[in-house]
Structures are given as structure tokens and as C-alpha cells.
Scaffold this motif. Sequence first.
Motif, mmCIF file in Angstrom:
data_model
loop_
_atom_site.group_PDB
_atom_site.id
_atom_site.type_symbol
_atom_site.label_atom_id
_atom_site.label_comp_id
_atom_site.label_asym_id
_atom_site.label_seq_id
_atom_site.Cartn_x
_atom_site.Cartn_y
_atom_site.Cartn_z
ATOM 1 N N LEU A 180 7.151 5.712 -3.634
ATOM 2 C CA LEU A 180 6.939 4.983 -2.376
ATOM 3 C C LEU A 180 6.898 5.981 -1.238
ATOM 4 O O LEU A 180 7.824 6.791 -1.081
ATOM 5 N N ARG A 181 5.834 5.934 -0.451
ATOM 6 C CA ARG A 181 5.754 6.784 0.745
ATOM 7 C C ARG A 181 6.379 6.037 1.908
ATOM 8 O O ARG A 181 5.990 4.901 2.216
ATOM 9 N N THR A 182 7.339 6.662 2.566
ATOM 10 C CA THR A 182 8.096 5.993 3.628
ATOM 11 C C THR A 182 7.416 6.073 4.991
ATOM 12 O O THR A 182 7.926 5.500 5.957
ATOM 13 N N THR A 183 6.273 6.751 5.054
ATOM 14 C CA THR A 183 5.608 6.920 6.352
ATOM 15 C C THR A 183 4.232 6.269 6.405
ATOM 16 O O THR A 183 3.519 6.430 7.398
ATOM 17 N N ASP A 235 7.982 11.059 -0.017
ATOM 18 C CA ASP A 235 7.548 10.303 -1.191
ATOM 19 C C ASP A 235 8.714 10.145 -2.168
ATOM 20 O O ASP A 235 9.074 11.077 -2.894
ATOM 21 N N ILE A 236 9.298 8.961 -2.179
ATOM 22 C CA ILE A 236 10.482 8.698 -2.991
ATOM 23 C C ILE A 236 10.048 8.291 -4.393
ATOM 24 O O ILE A 236 9.512 7.205 -4.607
ATOM 25 N N ASP A 243 -2.721 9.138 -4.161
ATOM 26 C CA ASP A 243 -2.687 9.015 -5.620
ATOM 27 C C ASP A 243 -1.460 9.683 -6.229
ATOM 28 O O ASP A 243 -0.892 9.180 -7.196
ATOM 29 N N LEU A 244 -1.076 10.824 -5.681
ATOM 30 C CA LEU A 244 0.055 11.581 -6.213
ATOM 31 C C LEU A 244 1.039 11.906 -5.101
ATOM 32 O O LEU A 244 0.638 12.108 -3.951
ATOM 33 N N PRO A 245 2.339 11.981 -5.416
ATOM 34 C CA PRO A 245 3.319 12.306 -4.392
ATOM 35 C C PRO A 245 3.270 13.779 -4.015
ATOM 36 O O PRO A 245 2.898 14.632 -4.834
ATOM 37 N N LYS A 247 0.815 -1.214 0.000
ATOM 38 C CA LYS A 247 0.000 0.000 0.000
ATOM 39 C C LYS A 247 0.852 1.269 0.000
ATOM 40 O O LYS A 247 0.345 2.369 -0.201
ATOM 41 N N ASN A 248 2.150 1.121 0.241
ATOM 42 C CA ASN A 248 3.027 2.292 0.278
ATOM 43 C C ASN A 248 3.512 2.704 -1.114
ATOM 44 O O ASN A 248 4.128 3.747 -1.265
#
Length: 566
Positions: free
Chosen positions: A58-61, A75-76, A66-68, A17-18
Amino acid sequence: MSLSIQQALTKAFGNNKNIRVLHVQEYAAGDALVPLSEEANASSRRASHGVTLVKLFLRTTGPAPDLPLPDAGTDIGMEIWLPEPGFWNNRIRCQIQGAFMGDFRVASPRHFSIPICTDLLSGEIASELGYVVSTTDGGHSVEDMEDFSYLMNADGSINSEGWKNLAYESAHVLGITTKELTEAYYGQPAAYSYLYGCSSGGRAAYHSAQQYPDDFDGLLIGAPSLTQSLMFPSLLHPIIVIQNELGGEPFKENQLEIVSQRALAAGDTTVNGQHDGYLTDWESNSYDPTQDLEILDTSSGGTCTEPWALSLAQAKAINKIWYGPTLDGEIPEPSDDNGSSCPRSKNQLFWGKIRGTRIEYTTIARGAATGLLALALQDSSLASPNWNHPTGVGRDNWRTWSYAQYASALVKCQSMNSHFANMDADEPQLLKRAQANGTKILTYHGLADPITNPQNSINYYRTSAEHTGGLAKTREFHRLFLIPGMGHCFRMAGCAGAAKPPIPTLEELFTALVTWTEENKAPDSLIAQSVDGTITRPIGMFLGRPMGPKYLGGDIHAASSYEVAC
């Protein structure tokens, strides 16, 4: 989107989900390699073989939206190119950008990431050479890659997650994610995985070797900004010198270029007795413009009557620029210490520029330097005018500092490294794990680099050998090549004058790493060629001291006229 890539994405990331896939685009052999933002034309680059582009983040938290968020640091973004299955060479090539990464193109569906120290697009490397190629934006995406005000929260505190992702986590995540998609798409893991980075990307690559030695089989590291907490703010040192020694009066046109050429002429004959136009021995060159009567004006006791003649005050200032920042602004005589000693002298806060490096552009303030000051001292007014933050705008308020104020700021910057997620990668004792793994590390640094200091790489390498069994044992997995005359990262000269130093291409360096990693054929030397193809010369690996190739006689411009020590 073809069924094969749909299935691969589902298999690799369906339960994660990340991760959010932003864009997929497939190119057949012969298709123009252009992003959605461009129209194909007759001059467009073409895919040699089929290749698929995947954009994701990929969100690290936690779960990814939908968008970074472009400037949260959480958001890498990643861009991954997959060659058609029949052309894949079973290798992964991850690449990290320099400075503070941040290329907005990486996670943009409409653009391609910018090439990293090469003319080749990532899509060309994939479609022509067969590598899976991936790049990351480090957790943020901005138009100005030297705008990293996002690393300061709105209340002035430090964005710890953003720093962590920039410092080392994005390279780690890039490697893992690329491997997962590669295995899902081809039905087997990569046989070998590689990481390349230059400048701050080189610093992050050393971080990878130190903290995540299992991630990559081989690392190509260029001009690393190892001690970035000091290196970035030290870029302002020439301007501080001009302020304190010359009352802020800039040098005249050509003065810095001419004095740098004089410095080269004083030490560029050590290899073959002829003037190469670039230095091989950086430690013994103690050229002192205050003693060069031919460039000093008559009022300073010199004999030069040209418009560019230097005053004695200017000559002293140049010596300070070459030496680097000190605690009190004072430096020793160049004949006693030219500033390139490793380790540094006790009074020397960081190294300056090697004599002969083109220094005329070092008198321009860099946003990376002023931004780091703003972050370390938590004062937005110290940043450059492009800094626009809730705590204030940048006003370059460091420009009036005394030597003592500047030295205090440098000390503060380094002391803040732990708050910056340990951005600095100068922990060579940690390379023992990479050594135990059999990881191969090939590092190169230009000896005329006007940005990152080759002395820092030399010092790191010498120190690393103390922890990995001495130089002979260290060379079994970690080799350093110092390239005379090369500038910063790209294949171009950084030395003053019109010399054409032989410089290896990025692909030549990468091939040497691959051969070493996969065939255990370690590169003792590299045969480099000038950009115009008229000069070739061998460049030997660093053996602990300055050592150019031995001239055997014959054409001084031909590599066959030299041999290198091993």
C-alpha cells in the motif's frame, strides 16, 4: 488463482488505487510450504490444511505503481496468510518485526517473511493453528535490516513519511488491510484480532494501543524499546566507557563473562536458597567488582592471579556499563544506587544492563545505534561503515567521544523524537482509551535482556498505573511478566553462565492472551519450562516490585514446589 481468492481481492481492494497485489500462491493440505525461491524436498515443512498466501503493498502517499520502491518509506509491504475457510478459527494475528523492520522477503513474490521470535513460519501458524496471519515490512525492504539510511533524504533532511510509517502507521495499515481481506474472503469479519511485536515491534505495538486502540482486541508485547530515541544510542555506552576509562583497550577474553557470573552468584539465591544462575530480584543486587578481591589482580589490591584477573580500572568500567550513561560519566556507589531505579536518577540519561546479564556482546557497535546518531545529528560520518548515503558514508566517528560529547548526543537524539514522527511510545497516559475499550495487553520482558532494558518496561508499567486507576485496576486490562534469565525476544537465556532458566514459548504467551481476551480468564502466572525440559517454574505477573515465587519445599526444579502471589 482460484475464483474465491480472486473475488475476495476484488471485493476488498478493487476500488483502492493505493493497493497493489504482487503475488498469490495457494497450498493444499500436504503441500510443501516453500517459496518460489526454494525447491521442495523430504525435509520441507508441510501445510496441515489448505492455505493461501497473498503479497501486496500500500502506498501511503497516493496511487500505487506496479512495484514498491524499496527504500522510499512510502510503500508498506504486507504478507497475508489465509487458512482454508473450514479451518479458520475466526481470529486475525498481525505480527510486527523488530529493529527497523525492513525484511525484503515480505513483499517479495519469491520469498516468505522470516519467522518472528518463533520457529514457526507464518504459513504454519495459519495452516496448523487456523489464524489469518499477516506481517509488514514497515515501508521499506532491504537485505540489511539495520540499514535504515533511507530515513535520511538525499539532502540530509528527515524522511517524515518513512518515519511515520515505521513508527506506527504500518501496524495500523496492516490491521485494516488484513481485516478487509479477511472479511471479503470468508464472508464475515474476524471475531477477534490480535497484534504481536517484540523489541521495536513491541514499541510499535504500544503505539498501536495508544494511538489506535480500536484496531486490536488483544496485544502481545515483548521486550519493547519504548524510548527508542535513547535506547538505541545507549547501546554504544559500553564502548564509550571502554574508550574513556580504558583508553580503548578491550576487555580480555572471559573477563566480562566471569564478572557477570560473580554478580549473579551474589543475588540468585533469593527464591529457594540455592543458586538459580539467574536473577529474580534486580533492584537489590548491588554487587561491586571493585570490592571483590577474588577477581581483582594483585596490583589492584586483589588476590586473583588468573590471566583474566581484573584491574581496578576495569572493575570501575564494568560498574559504569551496568549503571548506564550519565550526564558527566560519573556514577554513584552500587550500594547506594545499582542503576535500576524507576524512575531514573537525575544524572542518569538511560538505564544500563541488569547485573548478571551477559554483557560481552554489548561491546560490539550496533548499526541501529550508530544509524540513529547519524539521523539525529544529521551527520552520516557517525554511522557504521554499512551506511552508504549521498551525504556521505559511515565512519563510526563517535568512537572518540568524551562522556560530555556522548551525553550531548543522547540529549539531541531524544529532542529529535518529534521529528522522527514521535517514534518513542512512552506515553502511558494514552492507554486510558485502550482501557476504556476493554483491550487486553500482555507484556513480557526478559530480566537478562542485553538489548532492550527491562527497567524501561517496569517504569512504563508503573507510570501507566498512575493514569489507569492504580496497579489493581491496571491489571484488569494490562499485565506485565518479567521473565528471570531470559534474553532478548527469543526463547533463550541472556544471563551469564550455564543456567537453564524456564522461559515460556511464544505460543504459550499468545494462548494466555487469547484466553484472557475471549474468556476473561486473566493470567496471574505462567508455568515456564527450560528449553531442555528439565526445569519448570511459575512466573507471576508484576505486582509493582521484585517478587519471585514462594518456595514451599521439595524439588527446586519443579513448578509444583512454588506458589506465586496474586
